[in-house]
Scaffold this motif. Sequence first.
Motif, PDB file in Angstrom:
ATOM      1  N   PRO A   1      56.069 -14.637  15.978  1.00 26.77           N
ATOM      2  CA  PRO A   1      56.747 -14.234  17.220  1.00 26.77           C
ATOM      3  C   PRO A   1      55.843 -14.435  18.419  1.00 26.77           C
ATOM      4  O   PRO A   1      54.613 -14.417  18.316  1.00 26.77           O
ATOM      5  N   LEU A   2      56.480 -14.626  19.567  1.00 22.40           N
ATOM      6  CA  LEU A   2      55.740 -14.769  20.811  1.00 22.40           C
ATOM      7  C   LEU A   2      55.520 -13.409  21.447  1.00 22.40           C
ATOM      8  O   LEU A   2      56.036 -12.386  20.999  1.00 22.40           O
ATOM      9  N   ASP A   3      54.759 -13.427  22.543  1.00 25.36           N
ATOM     10  CA  ASP A   3      54.424 -12.180  23.228  1.00 25.36           C
ATOM     11  C   ASP A   3      55.343 -11.884  24.402  1.00 25.36           C
ATOM     12  O   ASP A   3      55.510 -10.719  24.782  1.00 25.36           O
ATOM     13  N   GLY A   4      55.927 -12.926  25.017  1.00 24.35           N
ATOM     14  CA  GLY A   4      56.727 -12.710  26.217  1.00 24.35           C
ATOM     15  C   GLY A   4      57.794 -13.761  26.394  1.00 24.35           C
ATOM     16  O   GLY A   4      57.814 -14.794  25.719  1.00 24.35           O
ATOM     17  N   VAL A   5      58.693 -13.478  27.321  1.00 25.57           N
ATOM     18  CA  VAL A   5      59.831 -14.346  27.632  1.00 25.57           C
ATOM     19  C   VAL A   5      59.953 -14.461  29.143  1.00 25.57           C
ATOM     20  O   VAL A   5      59.835 -13.454  29.859  1.00 25.57           O
ATOM     21  N   MET A   6      60.196 -15.689  29.631  1.00 24.51           N
ATOM     22  CA  MET A   6      60.417 -15.908  31.058  1.00 24.51           C
ATOM     23  C   MET A   6      61.781 -16.559  31.263  1.00 24.51           C
ATOM     24  O   MET A   6      62.098 -17.554  30.608  1.00 24.51           O
TER      25      MET A   6
END
Length: 355
Positions: free
Chosen positions: A240-245
């Motif tokens: 999983p990633l850490d953030g979303v933009m």
Amino acid sequence: MNPITSSSKNPPENSARHFSVAPMLDWTDRHCRYFHRQLSQNAWLYSEMVTTGALIYANDLPRFLGHSEEEAPVVLQLGGSDFKDLATCSRFGEEWGYSEINLNVGCPSDRVQNNMIGACLMGHPQIVADVVKAMKDAVNDIPVTVKCRIGIDDQEEFTLLEDFVGKIEQAGVDGVIIHARKAWLQGLSPKENREIPPLQYDWVHRIKASFPDLSVAINGGIKSPQEGLKHLQRYDGHPPLDGVMLGRAVYEQPYLLSEVDALYYHQDTTPPTRYEVLQAMLPYIENHLQAGGKLIQITRHMLGLFHGLPGGRLWRRHLSQNAFKKEAGIDVVEQAYRLVEEEMQRMEERLNPPA
């Protein structure tokens, strides 16, 4: 508050670990950010890209760096490639109270390429690493991040992106936000570069696998905060990633931001209604007008507030046709909202006619 439990070892707090609204030239100015802040208390907001030349030579820092405390956390995005200039401008950003400095390595327009700004820098990873180090050395207590693409032009190998990220990680970058498309430096307009190159989300997740201690966020083609959540989970077997933009989806339908605090920050609070957001904006608009500002400078960011609702088109049309006028005041906004109320009332009567 981190939206997920990160696998990183004590990563610094930065926008790549959160939900953020993308920097958009000519759009994400201080009025836009103040408006967006009424919808989410936790989303990280960005400035428009500001070039180092504008800050150093225009002699008008308030124009380019002015913002209010209510906007925080807010990131200053810089465009440039000269390490001395970027160091100077990073110090400016910290002195002016920005929460983070971000380097633009993703903009594909011809105008910025000619000045060695934006996506063309992906072809020069060592330059980017050098300027990241200079920016990190220039600031004291705020993070430095990079926003980039997955590659440029005919770059087809994942190892080139991996090498790029590896160099900036070694230089001390605190986080990276990756638009999951390549940028074509010739032959496509900036708009086409946001739509034509195929999305390769798995590449961004593979970067997280290669650099587990680096904060990594994803951007590109995500239509809603709800849709973005899938990237905070394992994706095609990758971490999983850490953030979303999100960018234009939020700008065109700003009320999407009202979902962010519950979805990403687990806040058990009722989001503001569109009417409450409008009411919160009225004093801000009045203060701006009293200071000599123009109504359209604020309302152009609010055109999508009632998107998808009865009266939403009437709201947009009334503001578009009247807010630009020299004498336009707060009454234009109030009139636009009355059109929404009237249309909603008509819809209610059609759905529930009196007995």
